[in-house]
Scaffold this motif. Structure first.
Motif, PDB file in Angstrom:
ATOM      1  N   LEU A  82      40.447  47.286  45.842  1.00  0.00           N
ATOM      2  CA  LEU A  82      41.753  46.740  45.460  1.00  0.00           C
ATOM      3  C   LEU A  82      42.881  47.216  46.367  1.00  0.00           C
ATOM      4  O   LEU A  82      43.728  46.440  46.771  1.00  0.00           O
ATOM      5  CB  LEU A  82      42.072  47.081  44.001  1.00  0.00           C
ATOM      6  CG  LEU A  82      41.185  46.372  42.974  1.00  0.00           C
ATOM      7  CD1 LEU A  82      41.630  46.709  41.563  1.00  0.00           C
ATOM      8  CD2 LEU A  82      41.215  44.850  43.184  1.00  0.00           C
ATOM      9  N   TYR A 116      36.570  41.595  38.384  1.00  0.00           N
ATOM     10  CA  TYR A 116      37.478  41.052  39.401  1.00  0.00           C
ATOM     11  C   TYR A 116      37.503  39.523  39.324  1.00  0.00           C
ATOM     12  O   TYR A 116      38.562  38.899  39.362  1.00  0.00           O
ATOM     13  CB  TYR A 116      36.993  41.518  40.768  1.00  0.00           C
ATOM     14  CG  TYR A 116      37.664  40.904  41.969  1.00  0.00           C
ATOM     15  CD1 TYR A 116      38.905  41.357  42.405  1.00  0.00           C
ATOM     16  CD2 TYR A 116      37.049  39.875  42.693  1.00  0.00           C
ATOM     17  CE1 TYR A 116      39.514  40.809  43.522  1.00  0.00           C
ATOM     18  CE2 TYR A 116      37.648  39.323  43.815  1.00  0.00           C
ATOM     19  CZ  TYR A 116      38.878  39.800  44.226  1.00  0.00           C
ATOM     20  OH  TYR A 116      39.468  39.254  45.337  1.00  0.00           O
ATOM     21  N   LEU A 119      46.238  41.148  43.799  1.00  0.00           N
ATOM     22  CA  LEU A 119      46.198  40.770  42.380  1.00  0.00           C
ATOM     23  C   LEU A 119      47.585  40.490  41.797  1.00  0.00           C
ATOM     24  O   LEU A 119      47.713  39.759  40.815  1.00  0.00           O
ATOM     25  CB  LEU A 119      45.532  41.874  41.547  1.00  0.00           C
ATOM     26  CG  LEU A 119      44.073  42.186  41.885  1.00  0.00           C
ATOM     27  CD1 LEU A 119      43.492  43.154  40.859  1.00  0.00           C
ATOM     28  CD2 LEU A 119      43.226  40.910  41.932  1.00  0.00           C
ATOM     29  N   TYR A 135      48.385  46.656  43.673  1.00  0.00           N
ATOM     30  CA  TYR A 135      47.222  45.924  44.211  1.00  0.00           C
ATOM     31  C   TYR A 135      47.689  44.578  44.763  1.00  0.00           C
ATOM     32  O   TYR A 135      47.774  43.586  44.033  1.00  0.00           O
ATOM     33  CB  TYR A 135      46.164  45.727  43.113  1.00  0.00           C
ATOM     34  CG  TYR A 135      45.772  47.012  42.405  1.00  0.00           C
ATOM     35  CD1 TYR A 135      45.712  48.221  43.101  1.00  0.00           C
ATOM     36  CD2 TYR A 135      45.486  47.026  41.049  1.00  0.00           C
ATOM     37  CE1 TYR A 135      45.367  49.401  42.462  1.00  0.00           C
ATOM     38  CE2 TYR A 135      45.134  48.209  40.404  1.00  0.00           C
ATOM     39  CZ  TYR A 135      45.087  49.381  41.110  1.00  0.00           C
ATOM     40  OH  TYR A 135      44.745  50.548  40.469  1.00  0.00           O
ATOM     41  N   GLU A 174      36.188  40.279  49.467  1.00  0.00           N
ATOM     42  CA  GLU A 174      35.039  40.541  48.587  1.00  0.00           C
ATOM     43  C   GLU A 174      33.869  41.124  49.372  1.00  0.00           C
ATOM     44  O   GLU A 174      32.785  41.307  48.839  1.00  0.00           O
ATOM     45  CB  GLU A 174      34.641  39.259  47.841  1.00  0.00           C
ATOM     46  CG  GLU A 174      35.800  38.757  47.002  1.00  0.00           C
ATOM     47  CD  GLU A 174      35.484  37.539  46.163  1.00  0.00           C
ATOM     48  OE1 GLU A 174      34.314  37.274  45.865  1.00  0.00           O
ATOM     49  OE2 GLU A 174      36.452  36.826  45.799  1.00  0.00           O
ATOM     50  N   TRP A 195      31.682  47.973  44.781  1.00  0.00           N
ATOM     51  CA  TRP A 195      32.581  47.172  43.948  1.00  0.00           C
ATOM     52  C   TRP A 195      33.660  46.566  44.857  1.00  0.00           C
ATOM     53  O   TRP A 195      33.684  46.805  46.062  1.00  0.00           O
ATOM     54  CB  TRP A 195      33.222  48.047  42.859  1.00  0.00           C
ATOM     55  CG  TRP A 195      32.259  48.618  41.861  1.00  0.00           C
ATOM     56  CD1 TRP A 195      30.898  48.426  41.801  1.00  0.00           C
ATOM     57  CD2 TRP A 195      32.577  49.502  40.776  1.00  0.00           C
ATOM     58  NE1 TRP A 195      30.366  49.119  40.733  1.00  0.00           N
ATOM     59  CE2 TRP A 195      31.379  49.789  40.093  1.00  0.00           C
ATOM     60  CE3 TRP A 195      33.760  50.066  40.296  1.00  0.00           C
ATOM     61  CZ2 TRP A 195      31.340  50.623  38.963  1.00  0.00           C
ATOM     62  CZ3 TRP A 195      33.727  50.894  39.182  1.00  0.00           C
ATOM     63  CH2 TRP A 195      32.522  51.162  38.514  1.00  0.00           C
ATOM     64  N   ILE A 196      34.577  45.794  44.232  1.00  0.00           N
ATOM     65  CA  ILE A 196      35.639  45.139  45.006  1.00  0.00           C
ATOM     66  C   ILE A 196      36.783  46.133  45.250  1.00  0.00           C
ATOM     67  O   ILE A 196      37.329  46.717  44.310  1.00  0.00           O
ATOM     68  CB  ILE A 196      36.175  43.909  44.239  1.00  0.00           C
ATOM     69  CG1 ILE A 196      35.045  42.919  43.934  1.00  0.00           C
ATOM     70  CG2 ILE A 196      37.312  43.247  45.026  1.00  0.00           C
ATOM     71  CD1 ILE A 196      34.458  42.236  45.122  1.00  0.00           C
ATOM     72  N   THR A 248      35.443  46.351  31.633  1.00  0.00           N
ATOM     73  CA  THR A 248      35.926  46.523  33.014  1.00  0.00           C
ATOM     74  C   THR A 248      35.941  48.007  33.372  1.00  0.00           C
ATOM     75  O   THR A 248      36.412  48.839  32.595  1.00  0.00           O
ATOM     76  CB  THR A 248      37.372  45.986  33.140  1.00  0.00           C
ATOM     77  OG1 THR A 248      37.371  44.584  32.937  1.00  0.00           O
ATOM     78  CG2 THR A 248      37.962  46.308  34.512  1.00  0.00           C
ATOM     79  N   TRP A 270      41.952  41.600  32.268  1.00  0.00           N
ATOM     80  CA  TRP A 270      40.684  42.323  32.420  1.00  0.00           C
ATOM     81  C   TRP A 270      39.800  42.135  31.199  1.00  0.00           C
ATOM     82  O   TRP A 270      40.266  42.334  30.073  1.00  0.00           O
ATOM     83  CB  TRP A 270      40.945  43.819  32.610  1.00  0.00           C
ATOM     84  CG  TRP A 270      41.787  44.111  33.802  1.00  0.00           C
ATOM     85  CD1 TRP A 270      43.061  44.616  33.797  1.00  0.00           C
ATOM     86  CD2 TRP A 270      41.433  43.924  35.180  1.00  0.00           C
ATOM     87  NE1 TRP A 270      43.513  44.743  35.094  1.00  0.00           N
ATOM     88  CE2 TRP A 270      42.535  44.329  35.966  1.00  0.00           C
ATOM     89  CE3 TRP A 270      40.294  43.452  35.831  1.00  0.00           C
ATOM     90  CZ2 TRP A 270      42.529  44.272  37.359  1.00  0.00           C
ATOM     91  CZ3 TRP A 270      40.289  43.395  37.211  1.00  0.00           C
ATOM     92  CH2 TRP A 270      41.395  43.798  37.966  1.00  0.00           C
TER      93      TRP A 270
END
Lengths: 190, 190
Positions: B47, B77, B174, B171, A43, B44-45, B90, B86
């Motif tokens: 992936l 996220y 995830l 990803y 993150e 942003w995060i 998003t 999501w």
């Protein structure tokens, strides 16, 4: 309504800085000096990735192909945007992850797959480390001892890092900022 | 002291959610429906990234070699970590950037270099878009119109995305969460 929208993010920034400034070393290090695994590094702010990068001419990895992903802590990133330099306590995380060719609907090129093969942290802390910076290498999520200062990574970063022993020459969104702020070493390898 | 340290991040999370929940569409879209360029997407995060990925057998890019970097908004996220799905609103950003071989001290493999070659946003918003999701392609930082729904990206994401038209199979951080939460489509291409 607009004024309100603008004020909320400012509040967030203030709170984040407060958290960072009161950072307890106990959240980063064990009492014996080992570094705790930075559980939230995914993150942090992404700086760049590479595939099978090597600073040596000769191939050495056989069939292995892997990506490296570099992240830096958000508070340190914001200082760099403003100043072109890294504040004390900055941490970078370098993650390596397997590169896969064909898979799912992908036919060519490479994508990242599976668990990390390793995570290394580069940390700036002049109070704690002679030379100002230290490296820690993690296998899994166990706390890790400092990599001895005789290791190649120290000399290489010292000699070749474009800004304060860090490889800003490989971070496209930061290189321009360092140029603009005048913080690039005059003779870094371009 | 510990209790205090734990409370501050929680406060930050609450404030961030509040900001997200009161999100003004005017910060994302122009009055005519074009999407504004997401200036902060690099915060942003992250992936994942890939190199020269292609869903087709035949080579088509000549001498060009490029990385793609995928980012998702932090609030979305965090919802995914909790639920494997999501939320509405998003946004993902897909950035392509040139891949360079030899440069600075790098001798082999590839690293990212230069300005982005393009940025594409994938956004979920059932109130705004038939089908629930839309794509926007940016050249530079100008606001961009929606990519027409007849474009290949819509059908491909619909057919092959592992979770809700998104390529969670690419990803690595995830995919396990979606498995655990039971939100993977039963027949996505593995």
């Amino acid at each position: 309504m607009h004024a309100r929208n603008y004020r909320l993010p400012a509040l967030v920034a203030v709170v984040l800085f407060a958290v960072s400034a009161t950072g307890d070393p106990g959240s980063v290090y064990e009492p014996d000096g080992r570094m705790k695994f930075p559980k939230d590094y995914r993150e942090w702010i992404f700086l760049s990735s590479g595939l099978d990068m090597s600073y040596r001419e000769m191939p050495g990895m056989g069939d292995h192909s892997m990506f490296d992903n570099v992240f830096v802590e958000p508070a340190a990133y914001r200082v760099f945007l403003r100043t072109g330099t890294w504040p004390e306590e900055t941490r970078f995380a370098l993650e390596t992850r397997g590169a896969k060719g064909k898979g799912s609907i992908n036919q060519r090129g490479k994508f990242q797959s599976g668990e990390p093969m390793g995570v290394e942290v580069h940390v700036k802390d002049a109070k704690r480390f002679a030379g100002g910076w230290a490296f820690f290498g993690f296998q899994g999520t166990e706390s890790a001892p400092q990599i001895p200062t005789g290791a190649e990574c120290y000399a290489c970063h010292q000699k070749n890092g474009a800004v304060d022993t860090t490889f800003v020459q490989f971070y496209p969104t930061l290189l321009g900022i360092a140029k603009q702020k005048g913080t690039l070493r005059s003779a870094y390898p371009q």
